[in-house]
Design a protein around this motif. Structure first.
Motif, PDB file in Angstrom:
ATOM      1  N   ARG A 245     -12.864 -32.913   7.191  1.00 15.07           N
ATOM      2  CA  ARG A 245     -12.180 -32.793   5.890  1.00 15.07           C
ATOM      3  C   ARG A 245     -11.521 -34.118   5.507  1.00 15.07           C
ATOM      4  N   LEU A 246     -10.966 -34.806   6.504  1.00 14.27           N
ATOM      5  CA  LEU A 246     -10.295 -36.074   6.228  1.00 14.27           C
ATOM      6  C   LEU A 246     -11.285 -37.157   5.831  1.00 14.27           C
ATOM      7  N   ILE A 247     -12.479 -37.120   6.426  1.00  9.76           N
ATOM      8  CA  ILE A 247     -13.497 -38.119   6.087  1.00  9.76           C
ATOM      9  C   ILE A 247     -14.125 -37.823   4.738  1.00  9.76           C
ATOM     10  N   HIS A 248     -14.476 -36.543   4.532  1.00 10.44           N
ATOM     11  CA  HIS A 248     -15.128 -36.190   3.265  1.00 10.44           C
ATOM     12  C   HIS A 248     -15.184 -34.666   3.136  1.00 10.44           C
ATOM     13  N   GLY A 249     -14.888 -34.167   1.975  1.00 12.74           N
ATOM     14  CA  GLY A 249     -15.036 -32.736   1.704  1.00 12.74           C
ATOM     15  C   GLY A 249     -13.837 -31.905   2.101  1.00 12.74           C
ATOM     16  N   GLU A 250     -12.655 -32.282   1.619  1.00 21.04           N
ATOM     17  CA  GLU A 250     -11.436 -31.574   2.014  1.00 21.04           C
ATOM     18  C   GLU A 250     -11.518 -30.082   1.709  1.00 21.04           C
ATOM     19  N   THR A 251     -12.083 -29.728   0.574  1.00 19.72           N
ATOM     20  CA  THR A 251     -12.155 -28.310   0.189  1.00 19.72           C
ATOM     21  C   THR A 251     -13.573 -27.762   0.278  1.00 19.72           C
TER      22      THR A 251
ATOM     23  N   MET B 184      -0.989 -23.170  16.601  1.00 21.62           N
ATOM     24  CA  MET B 184      -1.205 -23.017  15.159  1.00 21.62           C
ATOM     25  C   MET B 184      -0.677 -24.248  14.426  1.00 21.62           C
ATOM     26  N   LEU B 185      -1.568 -24.902  13.667  1.00 17.93           N
ATOM     27  CA  LEU B 185      -1.223 -26.139  12.980  1.00 17.93           C
ATOM     28  C   LEU B 185      -1.697 -26.088  11.528  1.00 17.93           C
ATOM     29  N   PRO B 186      -1.023 -26.800  10.625  1.00 23.94           N
ATOM     30  CA  PRO B 186      -1.468 -26.829   9.225  1.00 23.94           C
ATOM     31  C   PRO B 186      -2.861 -27.419   9.099  1.00 23.94           C
ATOM     32  N   ARG B 187      -3.606 -26.941   8.109  1.00 18.88           N
ATOM     33  CA  ARG B 187      -5.017 -27.306   7.963  1.00 18.88           C
ATOM     34  C   ARG B 187      -5.250 -28.809   7.876  1.00 18.88           C
ATOM     35  N   MET B 188      -4.469 -29.521   7.083  1.00 19.93           N
ATOM     36  CA  MET B 188      -4.712 -30.948   6.861  1.00 19.93           C
ATOM     37  C   MET B 188      -3.760 -31.842   7.644  1.00 19.93           C
ATOM     38  N   ASP B 189      -3.009 -31.264   8.561  1.00 16.25           N
ATOM     39  CA  ASP B 189      -2.112 -32.052   9.400  1.00 16.25           C
ATOM     40  C   ASP B 189      -2.943 -32.762  10.465  1.00 16.25           C
ATOM     41  N   ALA B 190      -2.691 -34.052  10.656  1.00 15.10           N
ATOM     42  CA  ALA B 190      -3.466 -34.825  11.626  1.00 15.10           C
ATOM     43  C   ALA B 190      -2.653 -36.016  12.089  1.00 15.10           C
ATOM     44  N   PRO B 191      -2.970 -36.549  13.281  1.00 13.39           N
ATOM     45  CA  PRO B 191      -2.305 -37.786  13.720  1.00 13.39           C
ATOM     46  C   PRO B 191      -2.534 -38.887  12.693  1.00 13.39           C
ATOM     47  N   ILE B 192      -1.540 -39.719  12.498  1.00 15.75           N
ATOM     48  CA  ILE B 192      -1.614 -40.728  11.434  1.00 15.75           C
ATOM     49  C   ILE B 192      -2.762 -41.690  11.659  1.00 15.75           C
TER      50      ILE B 192
ATOM     51  N   LEU C 214      -5.636 -40.968  12.928  1.00 15.44           N
ATOM     52  CA  LEU C 214      -6.871 -40.302  12.505  1.00 15.44           C
ATOM     53  C   LEU C 214      -7.000 -40.334  10.988  1.00 15.44           C
ATOM     54  N   VAL C 215      -5.897 -40.138  10.285  1.00 14.40           N
ATOM     55  CA  VAL C 215      -5.942 -40.205   8.818  1.00 14.40           C
ATOM     56  C   VAL C 215      -6.448 -41.573   8.380  1.00 14.40           C
ATOM     57  N   LYS C 216      -5.921 -42.625   9.009  1.00 10.98           N
ATOM     58  CA  LYS C 216      -6.342 -43.988   8.654  1.00 10.98           C
ATOM     59  C   LYS C 216      -7.798 -44.226   9.063  1.00 10.98           C
ATOM     60  N   GLN C 217      -8.182 -43.741  10.248  1.00 10.49           N
ATOM     61  CA  GLN C 217      -9.561 -43.921  10.703  1.00 10.49           C
ATOM     62  C   GLN C 217     -10.537 -43.195   9.783  1.00 10.49           C
ATOM     63  N   ALA C 218     -10.173 -42.007   9.335  1.00 13.28           N
ATOM     64  CA  ALA C 218     -11.036 -41.249   8.432  1.00 13.28           C
ATOM     65  C   ALA C 218     -11.269 -42.008   7.132  1.00 13.28           C
TER      66      ALA C 218
ATOM     67  N   LEU D 258     -11.220 -45.266   6.806  1.00 16.40           N
ATOM     68  CA  LEU D 258     -12.116 -46.372   7.128  1.00 16.40           C
ATOM     69  C   LEU D 258     -13.549 -45.880   7.296  1.00 16.40           C
ATOM     70  N   SER D 259     -13.713 -44.711   7.941  1.00 22.75           N
ATOM     71  CA  SER D 259     -15.051 -44.176   8.162  1.00 22.75           C
ATOM     72  C   SER D 259     -15.724 -43.797   6.852  1.00 22.75           C
ATOM     73  N   GLU D 260     -14.959 -43.178   5.947  1.00 22.87           N
ATOM     74  CA  GLU D 260     -15.539 -42.807   4.654  1.00 22.87           C
ATOM     75  C   GLU D 260     -15.980 -44.058   3.898  1.00 22.87           C
ATOM     76  N   LYS D 261     -15.173 -45.106   3.974  1.00 26.01           N
ATOM     77  CA  LYS D 261     -15.530 -46.355   3.304  1.00 26.01           C
ATOM     78  C   LYS D 261     -16.802 -46.943   3.907  1.00 26.01           C
ATOM     79  N   THR D 262     -16.893 -46.940   5.236  1.00 24.70           N
ATOM     80  CA  THR D 262     -18.076 -47.467   5.909  1.00 24.70           C
ATOM     81  C   THR D 262     -19.321 -46.668   5.547  1.00 24.70           C
ATOM     82  N   ASN D 263     -19.186 -45.335   5.515  1.00 26.57           N
ATOM     83  CA  ASN D 263     -20.328 -44.471   5.188  1.00 26.57           C
ATOM     84  C   ASN D 263     -20.833 -44.701   3.768  1.00 26.57           C
ATOM     85  N   ALA D 264     -19.931 -45.135   2.876  1.00 25.99           N
ATOM     86  CA  ALA D 264     -20.298 -45.300   1.468  1.00 25.99           C
ATOM     87  C   ALA D 264     -20.877 -46.677   1.155  1.00 25.99           C
ATOM     88  N   GLU D 265     -20.785 -47.601   2.152  1.00 27.87           N
ATOM     89  CA  GLU D 265     -21.260 -48.961   1.888  1.00 27.87           C
ATOM     90  C   GLU D 265     -22.777 -49.017   1.806  1.00 27.87           C
ATOM     91  N   ASN D 266     -23.272 -49.850   0.896  1.00 26.57           N
ATOM     92  CA  ASN D 266     -24.715 -50.046   0.753  1.00 26.57           C
ATOM     93  C   ASN D 266     -25.227 -51.020   1.808  1.00 26.57           C
TER      94      ASN D 266
END
Length: 563
Positions: A478-484, A539-547, A549-553, A555-563
């Motif tokens: 969800r953090l990388i892509h497709g939160e909902t 039990m943890l909130p759905r979008m709660d994550a280590p900080i 991981l949020v930053k890595q996600a 970066l990963s989304e940006k890398t995946n989108a590069e041509n």
């Protein structure tokens, strides 16, 4: 006995190296081989739920013992295990992969057998395995079979990579001289070239003598290739600050006075990032520079004075020394480095981040609280296994006690790996020291891929802690892509019924949602002893994550989108 069967010979050899649990799934081409497991005193057949889980279990076992054995059947079985074997290859884990194959006569006649592709080609799967194996053997001659088996075991152990062995069903019952077992396997590393090694040491000593702000950076292969002792001796001899990568976590005792934290490039704690990147000499041991291990390749060293010690070569700045293996090179470096660093004055290293516990017991649990709090619950000797996702990133901010083993699969990153790996680790722990705790942190989504292996844990009455982080699906995705997006959803399970489903003996189940509930659990003296298998749903909130991981996600989304 003057002679023993080839099948028994294999398991006797493994037993000599203290490999006492064999993982896998029975199939008609390996059944005669499996009979021989029971002929070796102290050997046991784990009996896994499927081949993929068995491969994961073999990986986890090997990370503690240095070698493991996986047995599958031809075609359908071995292909089911390929993902796990590929992970072991990528992450430097020694596994002897035994595959029961059709008899030599069946192969010669090119019979249209089950489990084949129907084209008479019995070597196709062996050829597939070449790409994810250190070496392979396709046994066809009983006279050379023992030597081939010895070669396969030796290479799996020395190089810490999977080795594929195809065993025709008719050969495992044929006899070989029992006297061959009297000659121990030579599992020693071949010596480094003395001239090349001396050149390496002289160059390193020269760099060290000129350095003002040197550091040591420990990565995964320091542990995989048995260099943890040399790393600690290097730190003690030099007093240089030492850091690890996420994959290198547990490569040095984190209570060591010179330990400064975990370096993950731009995702590091600010003080750690500044300290590492301002170094004028970096002694890197066992690097595996993958994206998740480096904060998407965001290492920003200000120096080119980098020495890389690897299992099969050493690199100094731009010069590479093939075959100069790090274990022997470090041992020789230690003989003289103390003289060169005698005038080095050790300064302070980054201190652990202070954690302020929430005051209210009814505060809902968060990733930030969990990963800081478990640091004080861990104890010396724990084996801590973290799943790809929030767990693998969250554990980075935890501190490990001395002699902890950390297991994660940061490079290969196959979700579900840790459930099988926990089985392997807990069975290895039974053999090494039953008092050692095996602790799994796995997400509710990852659990669903490999949950069947909890059944095998129950069968063998193992006693791991199974922390199931319930954040309602694939949070890392969800953090990388497709939160909902619905593709990141999962069907909710009643996770605390799993131990009952698998008929566990004296299971314990807990669900914690608040700070107070977790504190009560961790302060329970009985809970702290690994006397029973336990499932703990966090039990943890759905979008709660280590900080990080949020930053890595991001970066990963940006890398995946590069041509």
């Amino acid at each position: 006995m003057a002679e023993i069967t080839l099948g028994r010979y294999i398991f006797e050899r493994l037993n000599q190296l203290k490999v006492q649990t064999i993982f896998g799934v029975p199939g008609d081409f390996n059944l005669s081989l499996l009979d021989k497991v029971y002929e070796v005193e102290g050997m046991r057949w784990a009996g896994n739920a499927n081949e993929l889980n068995a491969a994961y279990a073999a990986d986890g076992y090997s990370r503690l013992k240095g070698l493991s054995c996986l047995v599958t059947t031809f075609g359908v079985g071995e292909l089911s295990a390929v993902n796990g074997i590929a992970g072991s290859y990528a992450e430097h884990v020694g596994v002897l992969n035994l595959v029961g194959i059709p008899s030599i006569s069946s192969q010669a006649k090119q019979l249209l057998l089950h489990h084949t592709l129907g084209n008479g080609d019995f070597t196709v799967f062996h050829r597939m395995a070449n790409n994810i194996s250190q070496t392979t053997a396709f046994i066809s001659d009983i006279n050379s079979a023992p030597a081939e088996i010895d070669r396969a075991i030796r290479e799996a152990y020395i190089y810490q990579r999977p080795v594929y062995v195809g065993l025709p069903a008719n050969l495992v019952d044929l006899n070989v001289p029992a006297s061959l077992l009297q000659t121990p396997l030579d599992i020693s590393l071949k010596p480094n070239d003395p001239d090349a090694q001396q050149e390496v040491i002289e160059n390193v000593l020269e760099l060290v003598s000129k350095a003002k702000n040197p550091i040591i950076l420990v990565d995964a292969c320091a542990s995989r290739h048995d260099c943890k002792v040399e790393v600690e001796q290097l730190v003690n001899a030099t007093k240089f600050p030492v850091f690890t990568t996420p994959m290198g976590k547990s490569g040095i005792n984190e209570s060591h006075e010179r330990f400064g934290g975990v370096y993950v490039g731009s995702l590091s704690e600010p003080e750690v990032k500044e300290f590492v990147e301002s170094a004028d000499l970096i002694l890197s041991v066992g690097a595996l520079l993958s994206d998740f291990n480096t904060g998407s390749f965001s290492y920003s060293y200000k120096t080119k004075n980098i020495v890389e010690f690897h299992s099969d070569y050493t690199k100094i700045r731009q010069a590479t020394f093939p075959g100069v293996q790090m274990k022997e090179a470090l041992q020789n470096l230690l003989l003289t480095i103390g003289q060169v660093t005698a005038s080095y004055v050790p300064g302070p290293v980054p201190a652990p981040r202070r954690f302020n516990s929430p005051a209210e017991a009814n505060t809902l649990l968060s990733q930030e609280y969990l990963w800081n709090r478990v640091s004080t619950w861990f104890r010396e000797g724990d084996i801590i296994i973290t799943e790809t996702g929030t767990s693998a990133f969250g554990i980075v901010q935890s501190r490990f006690p001395n002699n902890t083993v950390g297991i994660s699969q940061v490079l290969w990153g196959s979700i579900g790996f840790t459930v099988g790996a926990t089985l392997g680790a807990v069975m290895a722990a039974q053999e090494i020291d039953p008092k050692r705790r095996v602790i799994l942190f796995v997400g509710d989504g990852s659990l669903q891929l490999t949950v069947q292996e909890i059944s095998t844990m129950c069968k063998w009455e193992t006693t791991p802690y199974l922390f199931i982080l319930n954040n309602d699906g694939y949070t890392i995705e969800r953090l990388i892509h497709g939160e909902t997006a619905t593709y990141n959803d999962i069907q909710p399970w009643n996770n605390l019924k799993l131990l009952e489903l698998f008929n566990a003996k004296n299971p314990e189940n807990y669900r914690v949602s608040t700070v107070g509930e977790l504190e009560t659990l961790f302060s329970n003296k009985n809970f702290n002893e690994n006397t029973n298998i336990r499932a703990i749903e966090v039990m943890l909130p759905r979008m709660d994550a280590p900080i990080n991981l949020v930053k890595q996600a991001q970066l990963s989304e940006k890398t995946n989108a590069e041509n």
